[in-house]
Design a protein around this motif. Structure first.
Motif, mmCIF file in Angstrom:
data_model
loop_
_atom_site.group_PDB
_atom_site.id
_atom_site.type_symbol
_atom_site.label_atom_id
_atom_site.label_comp_id
_atom_site.label_asym_id
_atom_site.label_seq_id
_atom_site.Cartn_x
_atom_site.Cartn_y
_atom_site.Cartn_z
ATOM 1 N N ALA A 16 0.836 -1.202 0.000
ATOM 2 C CA ALA A 16 0.000 0.000 0.000
ATOM 3 C C ALA A 16 0.871 1.253 0.000
ATOM 4 O O ALA A 16 0.595 2.214 -0.735
ATOM 5 N N LEU A 17 1.917 1.256 0.805
ATOM 6 C CA LEU A 17 2.830 2.401 0.865
ATOM 7 C C LEU A 17 3.477 2.635 -0.502
ATOM 8 O O LEU A 17 3.502 3.764 -1.011
ATOM 9 N N ALA A 18 4.000 1.585 -1.116
ATOM 10 C CA ALA A 18 4.653 1.711 -2.420
ATOM 11 C C ALA A 18 3.667 2.200 -3.472
ATOM 12 O O ALA A 18 3.996 3.082 -4.281
ATOM 13 N N GLU A 19 2.468 1.670 -3.458
ATOM 14 C CA GLU A 19 1.457 2.049 -4.451
ATOM 15 C C GLU A 19 1.083 3.521 -4.326
ATOM 16 O O GLU A 19 0.978 4.235 -5.317
ATOM 17 N N LYS A 20 0.897 3.989 -3.109
ATOM 18 C CA LYS A 20 0.453 5.371 -2.903
ATOM 19 C C LYS A 20 1.559 6.389 -3.133
ATOM 20 O O LYS A 20 1.279 7.533 -3.484
ATOM 21 N N THR A 21 2.822 6.008 -2.942
ATOM 22 C CA THR A 21 3.908 6.989 -3.059
ATOM 23 C C THR A 21 4.645 6.944 -4.399
ATOM 24 O O THR A 21 5.421 7.841 -4.683
ATOM 25 N N LYS A 22 4.384 5.935 -5.220
ATOM 26 C CA LYS A 22 5.197 5.738 -6.420
ATOM 27 C C LYS A 22 5.148 6.900 -7.401
ATOM 28 O O LYS A 22 6.130 7.164 -8.084
ATOM 29 N N ASP A 23 4.047 7.622 -7.473
ATOM 30 C CA ASP A 23 3.943 8.708 -8.439
ATOM 31 C C ASP A 23 4.049 10.093 -7.809
ATOM 32 O O ASP A 23 3.845 11.098 -8.483
ATOM 33 N N VAL A 24 4.358 10.155 -6.506
ATOM 34 C CA VAL A 24 4.516 11.450 -5.846
ATOM 35 C C VAL A 24 5.967 11.880 -6.050
ATOM 36 O O VAL A 24 6.890 11.189 -5.619
ATOM 37 N N GLY A 25 6.165 13.004 -6.714
ATOM 38 C CA GLY A 25 7.501 13.418 -7.127
ATOM 39 C C GLY A 25 8.474 13.695 -5.996
ATOM 40 O O GLY A 25 9.639 13.335 -6.067
ATOM 41 N N PHE A 26 8.002 14.330 -4.943
ATOM 42 C CA PHE A 26 8.897 14.714 -3.864
ATOM 43 C C PHE A 26 8.280 14.385 -2.516
ATOM 44 O O PHE A 26 7.066 14.325 -2.368
ATOM 45 N N ALA A 27 9.163 14.184 -1.562
ATOM 46 C CA ALA A 27 8.761 13.923 -0.180
ATOM 47 C C ALA A 27 9.426 14.968 0.701
ATOM 48 O O ALA A 27 10.344 15.672 0.272
ATOM 49 N N MET A 28 8.988 15.051 1.926
ATOM 50 C CA MET A 28 9.641 15.891 2.926
ATOM 51 C C MET A 28 10.242 14.951 3.962
ATOM 52 O O MET A 28 9.519 14.189 4.616
ATOM 53 N N LEU A 29 11.568 14.977 4.075
ATOM 54 C CA LEU A 29 12.301 14.123 5.003
ATOM 55 C C LEU A 29 12.634 14.942 6.249
ATOM 56 O O LEU A 29 13.247 16.007 6.139
ATOM 57 N N THR A 30 12.233 14.441 7.412
ATOM 58 C CA THR A 30 12.509 15.135 8.669
ATOM 59 C C THR A 30 13.474 14.309 9.499
ATOM 60 O O THR A 30 13.243 13.133 9.756
ATOM 61 N N THR A 31 14.572 14.966 9.893
ATOM 62 C CA THR A 31 15.546 14.367 10.803
ATOM 63 C C THR A 31 15.548 15.189 12.083
ATOM 64 O O THR A 31 14.969 16.274 12.142
ATOM 65 N N ILE A 32 16.211 14.667 13.096
ATOM 66 C CA ILE A 32 16.349 15.397 14.358
ATOM 67 C C ILE A 32 17.784 15.916 14.456
ATOM 68 O O ILE A 32 18.734 15.146 14.385
ATOM 69 N N GLY A 33 17.909 17.232 14.597
ATOM 70 C CA GLY A 33 19.221 17.867 14.646
ATOM 71 C C GLY A 33 19.910 17.669 15.985
ATOM 72 O O GLY A 33 19.329 17.122 16.934
ATOM 73 N N PRO A 34 21.142 18.140 16.101
ATOM 74 C CA PRO A 34 21.937 17.900 17.312
ATOM 75 C C PRO A 34 21.363 18.527 18.584
ATOM 76 O O PRO A 34 21.640 18.057 19.675
ATOM 77 N N ASN A 35 20.551 19.547 18.451
ATOM 78 C CA ASN A 35 19.936 20.161 19.630
ATOM 79 C C ASN A 35 18.509 19.682 19.847
ATOM 80 O O ASN A 35 17.763 20.286 20.607
ATOM 81 N N GLY A 36 18.123 18.608 19.146
ATOM 82 C CA GLY A 36 16.786 18.044 19.311
ATOM 83 C C GLY A 36 15.727 18.683 18.442
ATOM 84 O O GLY A 36 14.555 18.317 18.519
ATOM 85 N N GLU A 37 16.115 19.640 17.610
ATOM 86 C CA GLU A 37 15.134 20.304 16.761
ATOM 87 C C GLU A 37 14.924 19.514 15.472
ATOM 88 O O GLU A 37 15.868 18.965 14.908
ATOM 89 N N PRO A 38 13.664 19.425 15.026
ATOM 90 C CA PRO A 38 13.409 18.749 13.753
ATOM 91 C C PRO A 38 13.879 19.617 12.586
ATOM 92 O O PRO A 38 13.830 20.839 12.652
ATOM 93 N N HIS A 39 14.377 18.974 11.562
ATOM 94 C CA HIS A 39 14.821 19.660 10.354
ATOM 95 C C HIS A 39 14.208 18.926 9.169
ATOM 96 O O HIS A 39 14.474 17.743 8.963
ATOM 97 N N THR A 40 13.398 19.634 8.403
ATOM 98 C CA THR A 40 12.676 19.039 7.283
ATOM 99 C C THR A 40 13.166 19.648 5.981
ATOM 100 O O THR A 40 13.371 20.849 5.891
ATOM 101 N N ARG A 41 13.343 18.769 4.987
ATOM 102 C CA ARG A 41 13.775 19.249 3.685
ATOM 103 C C ARG A 41 13.158 18.384 2.591
ATOM 104 O O ARG A 41 12.855 17.208 2.809
ATOM 105 N N PRO A 42 12.972 18.989 1.383
ATOM 106 C CA PRO A 42 12.413 18.199 0.281
ATOM 107 C C PRO A 42 13.461 17.224 -0.257
ATOM 108 O O PRO A 42 14.643 17.534 -0.327
ATOM 109 N N MET A 43 12.973 16.049 -0.601
ATOM 110 C CA MET A 43 13.823 15.009 -1.179
ATOM 111 C C MET A 43 13.003 14.288 -2.249
ATOM 112 O O MET A 43 11.787 14.210 -2.150
#
Length: 170
Positions: A16-43
């Motif tokens: 289901a995940l693969a089917e729904k995301t296969k044609d979406v061009g970009f995603a937003m990837l969120t990581t946790i930075g060194p001070n605990g703050e979330p950092h989101t960027r397009p990928m």
């Protein structure tokens, strides 16, 4: 209100995940930075494996690589408003520094972001192994959306109709 369902079979949830995301061009990837703050960027999701792993290309010296080394838990969000589709994934990421994998997964459009090509020693891959996810999927045509919203309004419901599916990916 749309009925929330759950896909508990990990193999079915991955499909289901693969089917729904296969044609979406970009995603937003969120990581946790060194001070605990979330950092989101397009990928751009380069590939979704049969096991549900999401693959992204990056440079090994990028901030996201350092964030993942310190805390591998990430979130990935997909949105396709034209299709009335939203997907949220949480999982664990790892940085893969494997020239063979880079070559195997390389495709020509990546040259826009990585002009030195797959032989560039700075290229790394980010592999996200999803643990859980959620899909919100509604009518995708303007007519379908108008009908859905009219039905919602007439029924007095608080949330427009559509599917809300939780995914157990472990």
């Amino acid at each position: 209100m749309p009925e929330q369902t759950r896909i508990s079979d990990p193999a079915e949830a991955r499909r289901a995940l693969a089917e729904k995301t296969k044609d979406v061009g970009f995603a937003m990837l969120t990581t946790i930075g060194p001070n605990g703050e979330p950092h989101t960027r397009p990928m751009s999701t380069h590939e979704v494996d049969d096991d549900g792993s999401l693959w992204f290309f990056t440079y090994a010296d990028s901030t996201k690589v350092g964030d993942i080394a310190a805390n591998p838990r990430v979130a990935v969000g997909y949105a396709d408003p034209g299709k009335n589709l939203w997907v949220s994934v949480t999982g664990d990421a790892e940085v893969v520094r494997d020239e063979g994998q880079v070559h195997e997964r390389w495709s020509a459009p990546l040259k826009v972001f990585f002009p030195d090509g797959p032989d560039d020693p700075r290229i790394a891959l980010v592999k996200v192994m999803p643990l859980a996810g959620e899909i919100w999927d509604g009518p995708s045509t303007m007519v379908g959306q108008a009908i859905a919203f009219a039905r919602t309004y007439a029924s007095g419901a608080e949330t427009p109709p559509g599917d809300n599916v939780k995914l157990d990916l472990r």
